[in-house]
Design a protein around this motif. Structure first.
Motif, PDB file in Angstrom:
ATOM      1  N   TRP A  71       0.837  -1.203   0.000  1.00 18.30           N
ATOM      2  CA  TRP A  71       0.000   0.000   0.000  1.00 18.30           C
ATOM      3  C   TRP A  71       0.877   1.261   0.000  1.00 18.30           C
ATOM      4  O   TRP A  71       0.688   2.161  -0.825  1.00 18.30           O
ATOM      5  N   VAL A  72       1.857   1.292   0.919  1.00 21.45           N
ATOM      6  CA  VAL A  72       2.744   2.458   0.995  1.00 21.45           C
ATOM      7  C   VAL A  72       3.519   2.611  -0.317  1.00 21.45           C
ATOM      8  O   VAL A  72       3.678   3.710  -0.845  1.00 21.45           O
ATOM      9  N   GLY A  73       3.988   1.483  -0.871  1.00 22.79           N
ATOM     10  CA  GLY A  73       4.779   1.525  -2.105  1.00 22.79           C
ATOM     11  C   GLY A  73       3.997   2.107  -3.265  1.00 22.79           C
ATOM     12  O   GLY A  73       4.474   3.011  -3.973  1.00 22.79           O
ATOM     13  N   ILE A  74       2.779   1.624  -3.456  1.00 18.49           N
ATOM     14  CA  ILE A  74       1.986   2.073  -4.609  1.00 18.49           C
ATOM     15  C   ILE A  74       1.508   3.509  -4.398  1.00 18.49           C
ATOM     16  O   ILE A  74       1.673   4.365  -5.271  1.00 18.49           O
ATOM     17  N   ILE A 148      -0.535  12.597  13.635  1.00 22.82           N
ATOM     18  CA  ILE A 148      -0.111  11.907  12.409  1.00 22.82           C
ATOM     19  C   ILE A 148       1.149  11.070  12.599  1.00 22.82           C
ATOM     20  O   ILE A 148       1.318  10.039  11.936  1.00 22.82           O
ATOM     21  N   LEU A 149       2.013  11.487  13.545  1.00 23.60           N
ATOM     22  CA  LEU A 149       3.252  10.726  13.754  1.00 23.60           C
ATOM     23  C   LEU A 149       2.922   9.307  14.203  1.00 23.60           C
ATOM     24  O   LEU A 149       1.955   9.085  14.918  1.00 23.60           O
ATOM     25  N   ASN A 150       3.743   8.326  13.750  1.00 21.94           N
ATOM     26  CA  ASN A 150       3.531   6.919  14.068  1.00 21.94           C
ATOM     27  C   ASN A 150       2.268   6.354  13.422  1.00 21.94           C
ATOM     28  O   ASN A 150       1.592   5.510  13.990  1.00 21.94           O
ATOM     29  N   THR A 151       1.911   6.851  12.242  1.00 24.06           N
ATOM     30  CA  THR A 151       0.829   6.248  11.474  1.00 24.06           C
ATOM     31  C   THR A 151       1.357   5.973  10.070  1.00 24.06           C
ATOM     32  O   THR A 151       2.437   6.421   9.697  1.00 24.06           O
ATOM     33  N   ARG A 152       0.538   5.256   9.288  1.00 24.06           N
ATOM     34  CA  ARG A 152       0.919   4.988   7.913  1.00 24.06           C
ATOM     35  C   ARG A 152       0.996   6.295   7.105  1.00 24.06           C
ATOM     36  O   ARG A 152       1.792   6.434   6.198  1.00 24.06           O
ATOM     37  N   GLY A 153       0.141   7.255   7.489  1.00 24.96           N
ATOM     38  CA  GLY A 153       0.152   8.554   6.808  1.00 24.96           C
ATOM     39  C   GLY A 153       1.505   9.240   6.930  1.00 24.96           C
ATOM     40  O   GLY A 153       2.000   9.834   5.974  1.00 24.96           O
ATOM     41  N   ALA A 154       2.105   9.143   8.121  1.00 21.21           N
ATOM     42  CA  ALA A 154       3.410   9.765   8.329  1.00 21.21           C
ATOM     43  C   ALA A 154       4.464   9.076   7.468  1.00 21.21           C
ATOM     44  O   ALA A 154       5.358   9.730   6.908  1.00 21.21           O
ATOM     45  N   VAL A 155       4.365   7.744   7.342  1.00 24.20           N
ATOM     46  CA  VAL A 155       5.320   7.008   6.507  1.00 24.20           C
ATOM     47  C   VAL A 155       5.164   7.455   5.052  1.00 24.20           C
ATOM     48  O   VAL A 155       6.146   7.700   4.348  1.00 24.20           O
ATOM     49  N   LEU A 156       3.902   7.608   4.621  1.00 23.99           N
ATOM     50  CA  LEU A 156       3.643   8.028   3.244  1.00 23.99           C
ATOM     51  C   LEU A 156       4.255   9.403   2.990  1.00 23.99           C
ATOM     52  O   LEU A 156       4.940   9.632   1.993  1.00 23.99           O
ATOM     53  N   LEU A 157       4.042  10.314   3.934  1.00 28.85           N
ATOM     54  CA  LEU A 157       4.619  11.643   3.808  1.00 28.85           C
ATOM     55  C   LEU A 157       6.143  11.551   3.722  1.00 28.85           C
ATOM     56  O   LEU A 157       6.774  12.184   2.876  1.00 28.85           O
ATOM     57  N   GLY A 158       6.717  10.739   4.589  1.00 29.58           N
ATOM     58  CA  GLY A 158       8.173  10.585   4.639  1.00 29.58           C
ATOM     59  C   GLY A 158       8.733  10.027   3.342  1.00 29.58           C
ATOM     60  O   GLY A 158       9.737  10.526   2.828  1.00 29.58           O
ATOM     61  N   VAL A 159       8.099   8.995   2.786  1.00 30.65           N
ATOM     62  CA  VAL A 159       8.660   8.402   1.572  1.00 30.65           C
ATOM     63  C   VAL A 159       8.488   9.345   0.380  1.00 30.65           C
ATOM     64  O   VAL A 159       9.377   9.438  -0.466  1.00 30.65           O
ATOM     65  N   VAL A 160       7.376  10.061   0.323  1.00 24.19           N
ATOM     66  CA  VAL A 160       7.212  11.011  -0.785  1.00 24.19           C
ATOM     67  C   VAL A 160       8.301  12.072  -0.697  1.00 24.19           C
ATOM     68  O   VAL A 160       8.965  12.397  -1.678  1.00 24.19           O
ATOM     69  N   TYR A 161       8.534  12.568   0.518  1.00 18.00           N
ATOM     70  CA  TYR A 161       9.579  13.571   0.704  1.00 18.00           C
ATOM     71  C   TYR A 161      10.951  13.015   0.326  1.00 18.00           C
ATOM     72  O   TYR A 161      11.719  13.664  -0.378  1.00 18.00           O
ATOM     73  N   TYR A 217       9.767   3.305  -6.901  1.00 21.50           N
ATOM     74  CA  TYR A 217       9.015   2.184  -6.349  1.00 21.50           C
ATOM     75  C   TYR A 217       9.914   1.109  -5.725  1.00 21.50           C
ATOM     76  O   TYR A 217       9.647   0.639  -4.619  1.00 21.50           O
ATOM     77  N   ILE A 218      10.988   0.749  -6.428  1.00 22.26           N
ATOM     78  CA  ILE A 218      11.799  -0.381  -5.952  1.00 22.26           C
ATOM     79  C   ILE A 218      12.517  -0.072  -4.634  1.00 22.26           C
ATOM     80  O   ILE A 218      12.356  -0.805  -3.658  1.00 22.26           O
ATOM     81  N   PRO A 219      13.301   1.031  -4.542  1.00 27.71           N
ATOM     82  CA  PRO A 219      13.923   1.295  -3.230  1.00 27.71           C
ATOM     83  C   PRO A 219      12.899   1.588  -2.144  1.00 27.71           C
ATOM     84  O   PRO A 219      13.111   1.254  -0.983  1.00 27.71           O
ATOM     85  N   LEU A 220      11.768   2.191  -2.525  1.00 30.40           N
ATOM     86  CA  LEU A 220      10.742   2.525  -1.535  1.00 30.40           C
ATOM     87  C   LEU A 220      10.185   1.258  -0.883  1.00 30.40           C
ATOM     88  O   LEU A 220       9.983   1.206   0.332  1.00 30.40           O
ATOM     89  N   MET A 221       9.965   0.222  -1.679  1.00 34.54           N
ATOM     90  CA  MET A 221       9.420  -1.022  -1.131  1.00 34.54           C
ATOM     91  C   MET A 221      10.380  -1.643  -0.107  1.00 34.54           C
ATOM     92  O   MET A 221       9.948  -2.308   0.827  1.00 34.54           O
ATOM     93  N   GLY A 222      11.688  -1.452  -0.293  1.00 32.47           N
ATOM     94  CA  GLY A 222      12.652  -2.057   0.627  1.00 32.47           C
ATOM     95  C   GLY A 222      13.067  -1.126   1.748  1.00 32.47           C
ATOM     96  O   GLY A 222      13.804  -1.509   2.650  1.00 32.47           O
TER      97      GLY A 222
END
Lengths: 296, 397
Positions: A71-74, A148-161, A217-222
């Motif tokens: 989910w986070v990857g896509i 928002i910290l410690n949720t999937r939303g925060a991870v999504l924000l972090g990976v996009v950044y 996508y690839i580094p994000l998934m790992g």
């Protein structure tokens, strides 16, 4: 014959590199994944081979983490594309050529800081007692502390950044290659700017878009740093459970099985995405092929 | 190999070293050459880390100090001023690296097989004996650590290392929790209350230690079960309880919540070691909102130890450092920084005289200590780690 030998000679360093640092390590990981952990002070053994580690890795407890990661990857890759494409297009096409270098440098600036430090910066910003939370509460945007910290939303924000520059750069190159004269020709032949964008720029920039999506996508998934720092218990990703199998549980067999499953998940999802992309663009490709032939 | 025979016989010692050097060399080559790596079965690759008894006394014998020292320890576990004071006084430059759990420390030392490059490591009590038996620790030369005499008798000759051959107390502490009184408005007194609050007011705002044994301890201590149990029924119940009753309410797993979680109030109910709680509450903008509770009716007592890793490249400097850091005159500074008793005789009196704050979170009464139980290294070790992994996965589901 000699030409062939020279060609092979030139490719040799790349082949050796790939073999030594890619093919063999993956082979070792696959091999370990069929083994087991014999005792606390040894990490793995392969004298009995089985698929048991895969069964363990696919048990409901870990399967949820795989879903979460996908989910986070896509979502992360899609957001990077949606945010990155206009930026790249603007730098490549709209802004003054003399300023292009500066804007590209600005895109790269975050890379000057260590990945982990950048991510911890977000941890401080997003904290319930952080300045963002206080500011939003003061302005009346949110009623209580920011959660928002410690949720999937925060991870999504972090990976996009963290991964956005990896999307912008290949997209910039792609849009840059669709040179001005081509777009002018399209206009001369009567296409509006939207038509030019969708029928000329996007199809020609397609390799760049694909490169950008794969690069993100690839580094994000790992990735496991972003999830560890921002995700807390709720936003965990496969990278973290692989790391904990190697570092804490010292169960190299199970960790390897999880790593192999992650590779398969990535490969499979890319295959599915490619198939969807191919199916979706059938009608478009048909229509512009006609147009180009008409133009000729 | 009987290590007694090797005592004081340099030729044997050299032979042992040469053997291990060859073994290490062979491993490196094996790792470097892929074909061999593929051909070598896992069994061959890993017999090298099968138990090896330490074959000789510590390599340090009071010679000149080396110019470097590398320490692998828990995060933020020594006053940096003391580290630079040591460098200034004795010479060796110190490099510090941190781990999150004993398992992580063991993983790194096992994988490196004597080539980790670390000199000093800081394992917790129950890990000392198995680590020594598996050839991961070097014997200490207590002649080079005269300050050993100043240790509080309570904290030497412990069951995990009765003669202090491999370890000297670095600090000891216990596990409890801290809660945010602005969120949880009733008084919590023990693990049963902790669980109840986690499922109610603090649901989605509970933080657990990212350390397998004390995390599972929440279940055992609250249900009156020995936390060193190896009974599969208890372990299965623990797994079901942690993954189903606790995991859904957890927001993070952190072994050092005093760093961010408590000061930033990211969670409202935080399982935490006493010294880390003290640090975190002191760093909070509003320390009054936090309440520390010692785990009850039972909880753990742990003791971290100064030890020297097998193959330590700077053994003389390592011994000199241990002697320096347990000297009575540096204890007040160290304790105030880390928030744990360092086990040196007269510490409590010294700390009180120096006027350190919140000493009820550093020293404990005899009655309190009677409720604290030492962890043991049992055959359930891997099972506990598996429960911890499953709980973390369940919390993210």
């Amino acid at each position: 014959m000699r030409k062939l030998r020279i060609r092979f000679g030139l490719a040799l360093p790349a082949w050796v590199w790939l073999l030594v640092f890619f093919v063999v390590p993956i082979g070792v990981v696959v091999w370990y994944s069929f083994g087991y952990k014999p005792s606390i002070f040894s990490t793995n053994a392969n004298d009995k081979l089985s698929f048991d580690r895969y069964v363990e890795a696919l048990s409901p407890t870990f399967f949820a983490t795989f879903q979460n990661t996908l989910w986070v990857g896509i979502a992360g890759t899609a957001l990077c594309l949606i945010i990155g494409a206009p930026v790249a297009y603007w730098i490549a096409v709209k802004c003054a050529p003399s300023r292009r270098g500066m804007f590209l440098a600005l895109v790269m600036v975050p890379f000057w800081t260590n990945f982990l430090v950048r991510t911890i910066g977000w941890q401080i910003i997003l904290a319930p007692e952080g300045w963002l939370s206080h500011a939003l509460q003061f302005l009346g945007v949110i009623p209580g502390p920011l959660g928002i910290l410690n949720t999937r939303g925060a991870v999504l924000l972090g990976v996009v950044y963290n991964y956005l520059p990896l999307m912008i750069l290949p997209l910039f190159v792609a849009f840059d290659r669709v040179s001005g004269p081509l777009r002018e020709a399209s206009k001369d032949l009567g296409a509006g700017s939207w038509q030019t964008f969708f029928r000329v720029t996007i199809p020609l920039a397609q390799p760049g878009i694909i490169a950008g999506v794969l690069l993100v996508y690839i580094p994000l998934m790992g990735d496991y740093i972003t999830a560890t720092v921002l995700g807390g218990a709720k936003g965990n990703m496969v990278g973290q459970i692989v790391a904990s199998q190697f570092q804490t549980a010292q169960n190299w067999a199970l960790g390897s099985a999880m790593a192999v499953l992650l590779i398969l998940t990535i490969a499979l999802s890319i295959g599915v995405m490619a198939a969807i992309g191919w199916l979706v663009t059938i009608p478009i490709r048909r229509s512009y092929r006609l147009t180009l032939e008409d133009a000729r | 190999m009987a290590h007694g025979g090797a005592h004081g016989q340099p030729p044997v010692r050299v032979l042992a070293n040469a053997t291990s050097a060859r073994k290490i060399g062979a491993e490196l080559t094996r790792r470097g050459f892929l074909a061999t790596a593929l051909a070598a079965s896992g069994a061959v690759l890993f017999t090298a880390c099968a138990p090896q008894k330490a074959s000789a006394a510590s390599q340090a014998n009071g010679g000149p100090l080396e110019d470097k020292l590398s320490i692998y320890t828990w995060s933020d576990y020594d006053d940096p001023d003391l580290l630079s004071a040591f460098t200034k006084k004795k010479g060796p430059k110190i490099v510090v690296d941190a781990f999150n759990s004993n398992e992580e420390l063991v993983a790194k030392l096992v994988a490196a097989r004597g080539t980790s490059g670390y000199d000093i490591v800081v394992p917790t009590g129950p890990f000392i004996l198995p680590m020594a038996e598996n050839g991961l620790l070097e014997r200490l030369n207590l002649d080079l650590i005269p300050n050993f005499q100043t240790m509080n008798p309570h904290f030497i000759h412990r069951t995990f290392d009765p003669k202090n051959e491999y370890s000297i107390c670095k600090a000891w502490g216990t596990t409890g929790f801290a809660y945010d009184k602005t969120v949880i408005k009733r008084e919590l007194t023990g693990w049963a209350d902790f669980i109840d609050a986690a499922q109610n007011e603090a649901s989605g705002k509970t933080s657990l230690l990212d350390d397998p044994a004390p995390m599972c301890g929440i279940y055992f201590w609250s249900h009156g079960i020995d936390w060193n149990t190896t009974d599969e029924k208890h372990l299965a119940d623990c797994e079901a309880f942690m993954t189903k009753e606790i995991a859904p309410h957890v927001i993070s797993f952190d072994s050092a919540p005093g760093g961010q979680i408590i000061p930033q109030a990211t969670a409202a109910l935080v399982q935490v070691y006493n010294g880390d709680a003290r640090t975190g509450i002191a760093a909070s903008k509003n320390p009054e909102r936090w309440q520390w509770v010692l785990g009850a009716p039972a909880t753990e007592i742990w003791m971290d130890n100064w030890s020297i890793a097998k193959g330590a490249p700077h053994p003389e400097a390592a011994h000199a450092f241990i002697n320096f850091i347990i000297a009575p005159d540096v204890q007040v500074k160290q304790m105030d920084y880390i928030g744990y008793d360092t086990g040196v005789e007269g510490n409590q009196q010294r700390a009180e005289e120096a006027g350190l704050e919140n000493l009820d979170m550093v020293f404990f009464t005899e009655e309190q200590i009677a409720t604290m139980h030492e962890g043991k290294f049992t055959k359930a070790q891997e099972r506990i780690v598996a429960i911890w992994n499953a709980t973390k996965a369940a919390a993210g589901a």
